[in-house]
Every structure is written in structure tokens, then in C-alpha cells.
Design a protein around this motif. Structure first.
Motif, PDB file in Angstrom:
ATOM      1  N   GLY A  97     -29.939  44.578  67.552  1.00  0.00           N
ATOM      2  CA  GLY A  97     -29.515  43.202  67.364  1.00  0.00           C
ATOM      3  C   GLY A  97     -30.268  42.402  66.324  1.00  0.00           C
ATOM      4  N   LYS A  98     -31.211  43.032  65.611  1.00  0.00           N
ATOM      5  CA  LYS A  98     -31.924  42.313  64.559  1.00  0.00           C
ATOM      6  C   LYS A  98     -32.350  43.298  63.480  1.00  0.00           C
ATOM      7  CE  LYS A  98     -36.120  42.523  67.281  1.00  0.00           C
ATOM      8  NZ  LYS A  98     -37.137  41.786  67.980  1.00  0.00           N
ATOM      9  N   CYS A  99     -32.661  42.752  62.322  1.00  0.00           N
ATOM     10  CA  CYS A  99     -33.051  43.564  61.169  1.00  0.00           C
ATOM     11  C   CYS A  99     -34.350  44.305  61.495  1.00  0.00           C
ATOM     12  CB  CYS A  99     -33.223  42.672  59.945  1.00  0.00           C
ATOM     13  SG  CYS A  99     -33.777  43.564  58.481  1.00  0.00           S
ATOM     14  N   ALA A 100     -34.385  45.588  61.192  1.00  0.00           N
ATOM     15  CA  ALA A 100     -35.573  46.389  61.467  1.00  0.00           C
ATOM     16  C   ALA A 100     -36.721  46.029  60.526  1.00  0.00           C
ATOM     17  CB  ALA A 100     -35.236  47.871  61.327  1.00  0.00           C
ATOM     18  N   CYS A 101     -36.402  45.333  59.433  1.00  0.00           N
ATOM     19  CA  CYS A 101     -37.410  45.010  58.419  1.00  0.00           C
ATOM     20  C   CYS A 101     -37.942  43.585  58.592  1.00  0.00           C
ATOM     21  CB  CYS A 101     -36.765  45.187  57.056  1.00  0.00           C
ATOM     22  SG  CYS A 101     -37.908  45.437  55.717  1.00  0.00           S
ATOM     23  N   CYS A 102     -37.042  42.606  58.544  1.00  0.00           N
ATOM     24  CA  CYS A 102     -37.480  41.197  58.549  1.00  0.00           C
ATOM     25  C   CYS A 102     -37.160  40.462  59.853  1.00  0.00           C
ATOM     26  CB  CYS A 102     -36.849  40.457  57.369  1.00  0.00           C
ATOM     27  SG  CYS A 102     -35.070  40.260  57.514  1.00  0.00           S
ATOM     28  N   GLN A 103     -36.608  41.129  60.822  1.00  0.00           N
ATOM     29  CA  GLN A 103     -36.307  40.576  62.151  1.00  0.00           C
ATOM     30  C   GLN A 103     -35.247  39.477  62.147  1.00  0.00           C
ATOM     31  OE1 GLN A 103     -37.762  42.301  64.633  1.00  0.00           O
ATOM     32  NE2 GLN A 103     -38.766  43.456  63.025  1.00  0.00           N
ATOM     33  N   ASP A 104     -34.433  39.373  61.089  1.00  0.00           N
ATOM     34  CA  ASP A 104     -33.349  38.391  61.041  1.00  0.00           C
ATOM     35  C   ASP A 104     -32.284  38.812  62.046  1.00  0.00           C
ATOM     36  OD1 ASP A 104     -31.664  36.356  60.392  1.00  0.00           O
ATOM     37  OD2 ASP A 104     -31.100  37.148  58.427  1.00  0.00           O
ATOM     38  N   SER A 105     -31.773  37.865  62.843  1.00  0.00           N
ATOM     39  CA  SER A 105     -30.814  38.221  63.894  1.00  0.00           C
ATOM     40  C   SER A 105     -29.448  37.558  63.712  1.00  0.00           C
ATOM     41  CB  SER A 105     -31.388  37.860  65.263  1.00  0.00           C
ATOM     42  OG  SER A 105     -31.605  36.467  65.338  1.00  0.00           O
ATOM     43  N   ARG A 106     -29.188  36.945  62.549  1.00  0.00           N
ATOM     44  CA  ARG A 106     -27.869  36.348  62.316  1.00  0.00           C
ATOM     45  C   ARG A 106     -26.876  37.467  62.052  1.00  0.00           C
ATOM     46  NH1 ARG A 106     -29.400  32.097  57.848  1.00  0.00           N
ATOM     47  NH2 ARG A 106     -30.813  33.796  57.374  1.00  0.00           N
ATOM     48  N   ILE A 107     -25.906  37.566  62.902  1.00  0.00           N
ATOM     49  CA  ILE A 107     -24.985  38.703  62.893  1.00  0.00           C
ATOM     50  C   ILE A 107     -24.178  38.803  61.600  1.00  0.00           C
ATOM     51  CG2 ILE A 107     -22.961  37.665  63.982  1.00  0.00           C
ATOM     52  CD1 ILE A 107     -23.074  40.246  65.824  1.00  0.00           C
ATOM     53  N   GLU A 108     -23.964  37.683  60.913  1.00  0.00           N
ATOM     54  CA  GLU A 108     -23.190  37.706  59.673  1.00  0.00           C
ATOM     55  C   GLU A 108     -23.911  38.491  58.580  1.00  0.00           C
ATOM     56  OE1 GLU A 108     -24.378  34.267  60.537  1.00  0.00           O
ATOM     57  OE2 GLU A 108     -22.950  34.447  62.182  1.00  0.00           O
ATOM     58  N   PHE A 109     -25.257  38.553  58.649  1.00  0.00           N
ATOM     59  CA  PHE A 109     -26.045  39.189  57.599  1.00  0.00           C
ATOM     60  C   PHE A 109     -26.458  40.620  57.924  1.00  0.00           C
ATOM     61  CE2 PHE A 109     -27.162  34.588  57.111  1.00  0.00           C
ATOM     62  CZ  PHE A 109     -26.398  34.402  55.977  1.00  0.00           C
ATOM     63  N   LEU A 110     -26.170  41.087  59.126  1.00  0.00           N
ATOM     64  CA  LEU A 110     -26.635  42.410  59.542  1.00  0.00           C
ATOM     65  C   LEU A 110     -25.641  43.503  59.175  1.00  0.00           C
ATOM     66  CD1 LEU A 110     -28.101  41.522  63.021  1.00  0.00           C
ATOM     67  CD2 LEU A 110     -29.306  41.766  60.858  1.00  0.00           C
ATOM     68  N   ALA A 111     -26.187  44.680  58.874  1.00  0.00           N
ATOM     69  CA  ALA A 111     -25.366  45.829  58.499  1.00  0.00           C
ATOM     70  C   ALA A 111     -25.971  47.091  59.099  1.00  0.00           C
ATOM     71  CB  ALA A 111     -25.293  45.956  56.980  1.00  0.00           C
ATOM     72  N   ILE A 112     -25.152  48.127  59.200  1.00  0.00           N
ATOM     73  CA  ILE A 112     -25.610  49.414  59.707  1.00  0.00           C
ATOM     74  C   ILE A 112     -26.113  50.227  58.526  1.00  0.00           C
ATOM     75  CG2 ILE A 112     -24.905  51.523  60.879  1.00  0.00           C
ATOM     76  CD1 ILE A 112     -22.589  49.664  62.020  1.00  0.00           C
ATOM     77  N   ASP A 113     -27.349  50.724  58.629  1.00  0.00           N
ATOM     78  CA  ASP A 113     -27.962  51.479  57.548  1.00  0.00           C
ATOM     79  C   ASP A 113     -28.205  52.904  58.014  1.00  0.00           C
ATOM     80  OD1 ASP A 113     -29.363  51.898  55.045  1.00  0.00           O
ATOM     81  OD2 ASP A 113     -31.198  51.904  56.256  1.00  0.00           O
ATOM     82  N   HIS A 114     -27.943  53.856  57.127  1.00  0.00           N
ATOM     83  CA  HIS A 114     -28.272  55.250  57.394  1.00  0.00           C
ATOM     84  C   HIS A 114     -29.697  55.481  56.902  1.00  0.00           C
ATOM     85  CE1 HIS A 114     -23.970  55.436  57.800  1.00  0.00           C
ATOM     86  NE2 HIS A 114     -24.074  56.645  58.289  1.00  0.00           N
ATOM     87  N   VAL A 115     -30.557  55.920  57.776  1.00  0.00           N
ATOM     88  CA  VAL A 115     -31.971  56.052  57.446  1.00  0.00           C
ATOM     89  C   VAL A 115     -32.172  57.023  56.292  1.00  0.00           C
ATOM     90  CG1 VAL A 115     -34.224  56.752  58.337  1.00  0.00           C
ATOM     91  CG2 VAL A 115     -32.667  55.447  59.777  1.00  0.00           C
ATOM     92  N   ASN A 116     -31.476  58.144  56.299  1.00  0.00           N
ATOM     93  CA  ASN A 116     -31.641  59.157  55.257  1.00  0.00           C
ATOM     94  C   ASN A 116     -30.522  59.121  54.221  1.00  0.00           C
ATOM     95  OD1 ASN A 116     -33.958  60.157  56.511  1.00  0.00           O
ATOM     96  ND2 ASN A 116     -32.720  61.394  57.895  1.00  0.00           N
ATOM     97  N   GLY A 117     -29.767  58.055  54.162  1.00  0.00           N
ATOM     98  CA  GLY A 117     -28.661  57.963  53.212  1.00  0.00           C
ATOM     99  C   GLY A 117     -27.450  58.737  53.718  1.00  0.00           C
ATOM    100  N   GLY A 118     -26.396  58.785  52.911  1.00  0.00           N
ATOM    101  CA  GLY A 118     -25.194  59.531  53.268  1.00  0.00           C
ATOM    102  C   GLY A 118     -24.147  58.724  54.003  1.00  0.00           C
ATOM    103  N   GLY A 119     -24.315  57.416  54.089  1.00  0.00           N
ATOM    104  CA  GLY A 119     -23.365  56.579  54.820  1.00  0.00           C
ATOM    105  C   GLY A 119     -22.014  56.500  54.146  1.00  0.00           C
ATOM    106  N   ARG A 120     -22.023  56.425  52.822  1.00  0.00           N
ATOM    107  CA  ARG A 120     -20.754  56.343  52.080  1.00  0.00           C
ATOM    108  C   ARG A 120     -19.906  57.584  52.322  1.00  0.00           C
ATOM    109  NH1 ARG A 120     -20.203  56.413  45.599  1.00  0.00           N
ATOM    110  NH2 ARG A 120     -17.951  56.127  45.501  1.00  0.00           N
ATOM    111  N   HIS A 121     -20.545  58.742  52.243  1.00  0.00           N
ATOM    112  CA  HIS A 121     -19.823  59.996  52.464  1.00  0.00           C
ATOM    113  C   HIS A 121     -19.281  60.064  53.898  1.00  0.00           C
ATOM    114  CE1 HIS A 121     -18.755  64.194  52.227  1.00  0.00           C
ATOM    115  NE2 HIS A 121     -19.484  64.437  53.308  1.00  0.00           N
TER     116      HIS A 121
END
Length: 157
Positions: A97-121
């Protein structure tokens, strides 16, 4: 013979059967069971029949579906938007529910990140809907994390 309390094989309602062989509470349930047996027996033939009917009237079905969609387009789009937002919110809450880096919790700004890349594929092979449904169904994985868009973009440079 004495009355025996039984359960109907179709509707599961209790009834008093006066005969040892009575399996159904009514004639209607007896006919429904016979129809179900016939359908199960002729499943392959029915599948061919329905496929032929669909091929024959395919244009009508498509036109009717398109007409209904155009008539209720605003409602369909609004319902789809609400569903997408609900799914996104559920996934984000599931992964912290919040950014793993800066702890921002506004849902409009959050995204799912692939730790090792490869999300586009992954999104391209699955398609966006199946990708999000898999994230909902599968347990929380170390492959994904939640980042705000700023942190996500800064990692790419």
C-alpha cells in the motif's frame, strides 16, 4: 408399505415416498432428471448442433451484441472503470500500500514494479487483464513491489 422420508435427486427437497423406487418428489423433477440424462448422453451432438446454429446466425448475434453495447456504452465503460480501479487498489494494498522507496501512499501515484525487470514482456504476453488477475490470485511474491512513479522512473535511468 410405510411412508419413507427421502430426498429428491433433483431439487434435494424432502418428500414421503410410498414406493421403494420413488426417487423424485414430483413429475416435474422426474422430467428434469430425464432431460439432464438425455443432454449428458447427447452432449457431443448438441455441441455440434449449437456450433452450426451459431455459424448460421453469427452475423445476427454480432449485430445484436454491438447494438446493445452501443445503447449502453456509457454504463459498460463506467462499470469497467470501477472494476479496474477496484482491482488496482486491491493489488496495491496486497503488496503493502505504499512506495517501497519513499513511503508515499497516494494511490494515484503508485505502480507495480518488477524487481528484476521484465514487466513489459510479461504484460505483453499475458495481456493487461490477465496480468492483473494473476497478481490478484497468486500469493505475494518477491518479484513485485510497489513504487511511486517518480521512484520507478528514477530506477530506469
Amino acid at each position: 408399505m410405510a411412508c419413507v422420508d427421502r430426498l429428491c435427486r433433483v431439487c434435494q427437497n424432502g418428500f414421503s415416498g410410498t414406493r421403494d423406487w420413488s426417487k423424485y418428489c414430483s413429475f416435474r423433477c422426474q422430467r428434469r432428471a430425464a432431460n439432464n440424462r438425455w443432454r449428458n448422453k447427447n452432449k457431443r451432438h448438441l455441441k455440434k448442433y449449437y456450433a452450426a446454429v451459431y455459424r448460421k446466425y453469427k452475423g445476427r448475434y454480432a449485430a445484436a451484441g454491438k447494438k446493445c453495447y452501443l445503447k449502453h456504452r456509457d454504463r459498460y465503460l463506467a462499470e469497467a472503470k470501477v472494476l479496474r480501479q477496484r482491482q488496482r487498489k486491491t493489488i496495491i494494498e496486497k503488496y503493502g500500500g505504499k512506495c517501497a522507496c519513499c513511503q508515499d501512499s497516494r494511490i494515484e501515484f503508485l505502480a507495480i514494479d518488477h524487481v528484476n525487470g521484465g514487466g513489459r514482456h510479461e504484460r505483453r504476453t499475458m495481456g493487461p487483464q490477465k496480468y492483473y488477475l494473476n497478481l490478484l490470485k497468486l500469493p505475494v511474491s518477491d518479484k513485485y513491489r510497489i513504487l511511486c512513479h517518480n521512484c520507478n522512473m528514477s530506477l530506469g535511468f
